[in-house]
Design a protein around this motif. Structure first.
Motif, short mmCIF file in Angstrom:
data_model
loop_
_atom_site.label_atom_id
_atom_site.label_comp_id
_atom_site.label_asym_id
_atom_site.label_seq_id
_atom_site.Cartn_x
_atom_site.Cartn_y
_atom_site.Cartn_z
N HIS A 162 0.73 -0.99 0.41
CA HIS A 162 0.20 0.07 -0.27
C HIS A 162 0.95 1.52 0.26
O HIS A 162 0.35 2.17 -0.73
N LEU B 55 1.47 2.72 -3.71
CA LEU B 55 -0.10 4.15 -4.68
C LEU B 55 0.20 4.44 -4.73
O LEU B 55 -0.23 4.83 -5.84
N TRP C 181 -3.49 -5.96 -1.17
CA TRP C 181 -2.27 -5.07 -0.38
C TRP C 181 -1.31 -6.09 -0.03
O TRP C 181 -1.45 -7.03 0.96
#
Length: 209
Positions: A88, A91, A106
């Motif tokens: 994550h 991102l 994730w």
């Protein structure tokens, strides 16, 4: 069924911070005759799909979200039905390349991804990118390091989202603790071993890079 590691090199471009460079990327396929995982779907979804063949592709794992490691991931996922996995923390980098398509799942430090007899343990190794990960399979005696560790030293940290002291900590604490004969399969270039890279890391620290 015997688990095996297959290697494909694809070519394209890496872009970040206003610059663009031609690059060759290592794509790794891990599994058996029935199912497989792709590590870093770079540049050419058709070539990767052809290498996977009739096997069920269960996952497309992104070692980090620089565009040259993820640019073919959505197309490969659409073609095969595989799940795209990313840490994550990467991102924001992912959205630079795929603003309208998020990853499907994730990656979390310590989790194990299984397919075709492989057991890939996620090691969060930030530094080259905030969400960079390596994938270690003790049974295969292999760690897939993306752009965290190469033959000759750590991955680049001179661009945005990167940090040299952090990548050194990641390599020292997460990778150099692995058995010395562990094969290091990198995101670009030739493979190496943990034992070969241990003294080289000390040189990097001493030189203050």
């Amino acid at each position: 069924m015997t688990t095996r590691i297959e290697h494909l090199v694809t070519s394209g471009q890496f872009s970040l911070d206003g610059g663009t460079w031609d690059v060759d990327n290592n794509v790794w396929i891990v599994g058996d005759d029935h199912e497989a995982i792709v590590i870093d779907a770079a540049h050419d979804a058709d070539a990767i799909a052809e290498a996977v063949g009739n096997r069920r592709l269960t996952a497309i794992v992104c070692t980090h979200a620089h565009n040259d490691h993820i640019d073919a991931a959505p197309a490969l996922a659409e073609r095969t039905g595989a799940t795209i996995w990313l840490h994550h923390d990467d991102l924001p980098l992912w959205k630079q390349t795929h603003p309208d398509r998020e990853p499907d799942a994730w990656l979390v430090d310590g989790q194990v991804l299984e397919a075709g007899g492989a057991d890939l343990r996620v090691l969060h190794t930030p530094g080259h990118a905030p969400g960079a990960v390596c994938l270690y399979d003790p049974g295969l005696g292999t760690v897939f390091t993306g752009d965290t560790l190469f033959q000759g030293g750590p991955g680049a940290t001179g661009r945005s989202f990167s940090h040299f002291p952090t990548i050194i900590d990641s390599i020292r604490d997460r990778l150099l603790t692995l058995p010395p004969d562990t094969t290091v399969r990198t995101g670009h270039g030739d493979s190496t071993t943990i034992g070969a890279e241990a003294p080289r890391l000390e040189e990097w620290i001493a030189r203050g890079h």
